[in-house]
Design a protein around this motif. Structure first.
Motif, mmCIF file in Angstrom:
data_model
loop_
_atom_site.group_PDB
_atom_site.id
_atom_site.type_symbol
_atom_site.label_atom_id
_atom_site.label_comp_id
_atom_site.label_asym_id
_atom_site.label_seq_id
_atom_site.Cartn_x
_atom_site.Cartn_y
_atom_site.Cartn_z
ATOM 1 N N LEU A 263 59.155 73.673 -9.480
ATOM 2 C CA LEU A 263 59.424 72.407 -10.143
ATOM 3 C C LEU A 263 59.194 72.539 -11.641
ATOM 4 O O LEU A 263 58.309 73.269 -12.096
ATOM 5 N N LEU A 264 59.991 71.799 -12.389
ATOM 6 C CA LEU A 264 59.881 71.743 -13.835
ATOM 7 C C LEU A 264 59.388 70.346 -14.192
ATOM 8 O O LEU A 264 59.923 69.346 -13.709
ATOM 9 N N PHE A 265 58.364 70.276 -15.067
ATOM 10 C CA PHE A 265 57.759 68.998 -15.390
ATOM 11 C C PHE A 265 58.099 68.635 -16.830
ATOM 12 O O PHE A 265 57.747 69.356 -17.767
ATOM 13 N N VAL A 266 58.785 67.507 -16.998
ATOM 14 C CA VAL A 266 59.373 67.106 -18.283
ATOM 15 C C VAL A 266 59.031 65.657 -18.559
ATOM 16 O O VAL A 266 59.098 64.804 -17.668
ATOM 17 N N SER A 267 58.685 65.364 -19.830
ATOM 18 C CA SER A 267 58.453 63.980 -20.243
ATOM 19 C C SER A 267 59.704 63.424 -20.910
ATOM 20 O O SER A 267 60.357 64.104 -21.703
ATOM 21 N N SER A 268 60.024 62.160 -20.616
ATOM 22 C CA SER A 268 61.287 61.569 -21.074
ATOM 23 C C SER A 268 61.227 61.060 -22.510
ATOM 24 O O SER A 268 62.254 60.694 -23.071
ATOM 25 N N SER A 272 58.830 54.367 -23.674
ATOM 26 C CA SER A 272 58.075 54.237 -22.425
ATOM 27 C C SER A 272 58.297 55.504 -21.611
ATOM 28 O O SER A 272 59.286 55.618 -20.885
ATOM 29 N N PRO A 273 57.388 56.476 -21.716
ATOM 30 C CA PRO A 273 57.645 57.781 -21.117
ATOM 31 C C PRO A 273 57.541 57.786 -19.593
ATOM 32 O O PRO A 273 56.748 57.049 -19.005
ATOM 33 N N THR A 274 58.349 58.624 -18.999
ATOM 34 C CA THR A 274 58.269 58.940 -17.584
ATOM 35 C C THR A 274 58.136 60.448 -17.449
ATOM 36 O O THR A 274 58.848 61.197 -18.128
ATOM 37 N N LEU A 275 57.219 60.891 -16.615
ATOM 38 C CA LEU A 275 57.131 62.317 -16.297
ATOM 39 C C LEU A 275 57.983 62.582 -15.068
ATOM 40 O O LEU A 275 57.827 61.909 -14.040
ATOM 41 N N LEU A 276 58.887 63.568 -15.174
ATOM 42 C CA LEU A 276 59.776 63.894 -14.071
ATOM 43 C C LEU A 276 59.465 65.294 -13.545
ATOM 44 O O LEU A 276 59.273 66.229 -14.329
ATOM 45 N N ALA A 277 59.434 65.416 -12.227
ATOM 46 C CA ALA A 277 59.345 66.717 -11.569
ATOM 47 C C ALA A 277 60.742 67.077 -11.078
ATOM 48 O O ALA A 277 61.302 66.396 -10.215
ATOM 49 N N ILE A 278 61.310 68.151 -11.648
ATOM 50 C CA ILE A 278 62.718 68.473 -11.442
ATOM 51 C C ILE A 278 62.871 69.816 -10.749
ATOM 52 O O ILE A 278 62.236 70.799 -11.134
ATOM 53 N N LYS A 279 63.744 69.861 -9.742
ATOM 54 C CA LYS A 279 64.098 71.130 -9.099
ATOM 55 C C LYS A 279 65.195 71.789 -9.942
ATOM 56 O O LYS A 279 66.307 71.249 -10.040
ATOM 57 N N PRO A 280 64.920 72.961 -10.543
ATOM 58 C CA PRO A 280 65.857 73.524 -11.526
ATOM 59 C C PRO A 280 66.904 74.473 -10.944
ATOM 60 O O PRO A 280 67.359 75.388 -11.625
ATOM 61 N N ASP A 281 67.304 74.243 -9.697
ATOM 62 C CA ASP A 281 68.255 75.155 -9.068
ATOM 63 C C ASP A 281 69.641 74.536 -8.893
ATOM 64 O O ASP A 281 70.464 75.035 -8.122
ATOM 65 N N GLY A 282 69.915 73.460 -9.636
ATOM 66 C CA GLY A 282 71.199 72.796 -9.491
ATOM 67 C C GLY A 282 72.219 73.248 -10.519
ATOM 68 O O GLY A 282 71.989 74.140 -11.338
ATOM 69 N N ARG A 283 73.382 72.620 -10.483
ATOM 70 C CA ARG A 283 74.462 72.873 -11.428
ATOM 71 C C ARG A 283 75.079 71.537 -11.821
ATOM 72 O O ARG A 283 75.306 70.673 -10.977
ATOM 73 N N VAL A 291 65.580 65.351 -8.778
ATOM 74 C CA VAL A 291 64.297 64.830 -9.250
ATOM 75 C C VAL A 291 63.399 64.613 -8.039
ATOM 76 O O VAL A 291 63.675 63.764 -7.193
ATOM 77 N N ALA A 292 62.326 65.417 -7.944
ATOM 78 C CA ALA A 292 61.454 65.370 -6.770
ATOM 79 C C ALA A 292 60.527 64.158 -6.792
ATOM 80 O O ALA A 292 60.280 63.536 -5.760
ATOM 81 N N TRP A 293 59.980 63.852 -7.952
ATOM 82 C CA TRP A 293 59.142 62.661 -8.097
ATOM 83 C C TRP A 293 59.017 62.276 -9.565
ATOM 84 O O TRP A 293 59.335 63.068 -10.449
ATOM 85 N N LYS A 294 58.568 61.033 -9.800
ATOM 86 C CA LYS A 294 58.396 60.525 -11.154
ATOM 87 C C LYS A 294 57.027 59.873 -11.289
ATOM 88 O O LYS A 294 56.433 59.416 -10.308
ATOM 89 N N MET A 295 56.540 59.824 -12.530
ATOM 90 C CA MET A 295 55.265 59.185 -12.819
ATOM 91 C C MET A 295 55.380 58.477 -14.160
ATOM 92 O O MET A 295 55.867 59.051 -15.141
ATOM 93 N N THR A 296 54.966 57.213 -14.217
ATOM 94 C CA THR A 296 55.019 56.468 -15.473
ATOM 95 C C THR A 296 53.627 56.203 -16.032
ATOM 96 O O THR A 296 53.399 56.389 -17.230
ATOM 97 N N LYS A 297 52.685 55.773 -15.230
ATOM 98 C CA LYS A 297 51.330 55.483 -15.714
ATOM 99 C C LYS A 297 50.627 56.783 -16.109
ATOM 100 O O LYS A 297 50.445 57.667 -15.281
ATOM 101 N N GLY A 298 50.286 56.903 -17.373
ATOM 102 C CA GLY A 298 49.610 58.112 -17.849
ATOM 103 C C GLY A 298 50.537 59.203 -18.321
ATOM 104 O O GLY A 298 50.074 60.281 -18.700
ATOM 105 N N ALA A 299 51.858 58.949 -18.336
ATOM 106 C CA ALA A 299 52.800 59.970 -18.816
ATOM 107 C C ALA A 299 52.672 60.125 -20.335
ATOM 108 O O ALA A 299 52.569 59.136 -21.051
#
Length: 409
Positions: A263-268, A272-283, A291-299
């Motif tokens: 997973l790749l972890f990226v802030s938007s 109002s930031p969102t942290l995204l957990a991304i599977k980087p095997d797509g096209r 996008v495996a999961w997201k987090m807003t509180k504490g991003a």
């Protein structure tokens, strides 16, 4: 995480892991293999081996290689862009070289400087980047190898993102108000190898300050480059986009991504930031599928995340620290650390070091249960990320560089 470290070392030919040769260390993700670092220090004498004044202002993070510290600074209100080398053991200045002379420096944000991107040291070469003012390669003796000043775009608030080395390429993002692109230079000559415009998104603000992260996905290399509105992965060899994940109107992106557990972890980004957990095997556009999961509180808006084992550690700009399960996003703890944060945390000797903007470093145990080990204060602003090496911590304020090291007992 170990495979990622080996990838980056193999691709970039960076120095040994005991060195700290680029932004966020050997793997670009904030990890050091040192066995011990000081837990306590003060601005008086406690565990301060030396401190030296640094002329001008720069928020590039210190890097360390072969017993030397490298950083950049801007003097004369940004007209003189310089690279400085110091002896890591003593703090003695070894080199102080003007790289570029700029008669009309661009306007910058009050939290920025004209020398914010962090250098990279590879063997006997030092690569420095100053946004539209220029990019250059010098020898470790301070002699110019090449200079590239042909890349122009309208920066907002100045430059912030650092470059990344991938094989024979130096890659960096150029995200301004008028143009957004990712560029690769030939590290031997400074010539532009490729320049890829980002997809034009209909969002109000399009500027960003991110640093690329090179990852290995199923044997293929990707340069992951967050930008306004979306994060895009590029093929380093060709500059072609591999995949994109869109995240709305997020802009002014600062955190460098981290990668592990597939997973790749990226802030938007702002506002109002969102942290995204991304599977980087797509096209292509994989916003709806990878996008495996997201987090807003504490991003975070500015500090990069850090992955240690199965846990992802974060601190947001207002001082809330978090520990979450990297695979599921489950929150183990969220605690008020205190202060405002821009610098990225580091992991060393089983501890996480969180440096706030006013000289305070909070040290916590890398664990699913929150355990604060110490809080240490220095005088001055602190927006650059610290660098650990050989039991010592190098920490830059707006006026000084410190070597923090526990006294032998």
């Amino acid at each position: 995480m170990k495979s990622t470290l080996l990838l980056v070392l193999a691709l970039a030919g960076l120095a040994a892991a005991q060195d700290w040769p680029q932004f966020r260390g050997p793997d670009g993700q904030g990890h050091s293999d040192v066995k011990a670092l000081p837990l306590k220090w003060s601005d008086g004498a406690e565990n301060i081996k030396w401190k030296v004044a640094i002329d001008g202002l720069g928020w590039s993070s210190p890097v360390v290689a072969d017993g030397k510290i490298w950083l950049t600074t801007a003097t004369e209100d940004g007209k003189s862009l310089r690279v400085i080398s110091l002896d890591a053991a003593t703090g003695k200045e070894l080199k102080n070289v003007e790289v570029f002379r700029v008669e009309a420096p661009p306007k910058i944000h009050n939290k920025n400087s004209h020398a914010s991107p962090t250098p990279i040291v590879e063997k006997d070469r030092v690569y420095v980047h100053f946004g539209t003012s220029g990019t250059a390669c010098l020898t470790t003796e301070g002699k110019p190898v090449w200079k590239q000043q042909g890349i122009k775009y309208s920066m907002v608030h100045g430059s912030g993102g650092s470059p990344a080395l991938v094989g024979d390429l130096l890659i960096f993002s150029c995200d301004g108000v008028d143009a957004q692109m990712v560029i690769a230079l030939d590290k031997k000559s400074g010539a532009i190898k490729w320049k890829t415009p980002r997809e034009v998104l209909q969002i109000p603000k399009k500027f960003a300050f991110s640093t690329p992260l090179v990852i290995d996905v199923k044997g293929g290399h990707q340069a992951v480059c967050p930008g306004a509105g979306a994060v895009t992965s590029y093929d380093p060899a060709s500059g072609r986009a591999v995949w994109t994940v869109k995240y709305g109107t997020g802009y002014s992106n600062v955190p460098r991504p981290v990668f592990g557990h597939g997973l790749l972890f990226v802030s938007s980004g702002f506002d109002s930031p969102t942290l995204l957990a991304i599977k980087p095997d797509g096209r292509g556009d994989v916003t709806e599928t990878h996008v495996a999961w997201k987090m807003t509180k504490g991003a975070p808006l500015s500090p990069s995340p850090i992955l240690v084992g199965d846990e992802l550690y974060l601190v947001d700009d207002r001082g809330t620290g978090s520990c979450v399960d990297a695979v599921t996003g489950k929150v183990h703890w969220q605690e008020r650390i205190g202060g405002n944060f821009s610098a990225s945390p580091i992991h060393a000797a089983g501890q996480i070091y969180f440096l706030d903007e006013n000289g305070g470093t909070t040290v916590v145990k890398a664990d699913k249960t929150f355990a604060k080990l110490s809080k240490n204060d220095l005088k001055g602003r602190t927006l650059a990320s610290p660098a650990p090496i050989d039991g010592a911590l190098f920490l830059r304020t707006d006026t000084q560089l410190f070597r923090i090291e526990a006294e032998a007992k």
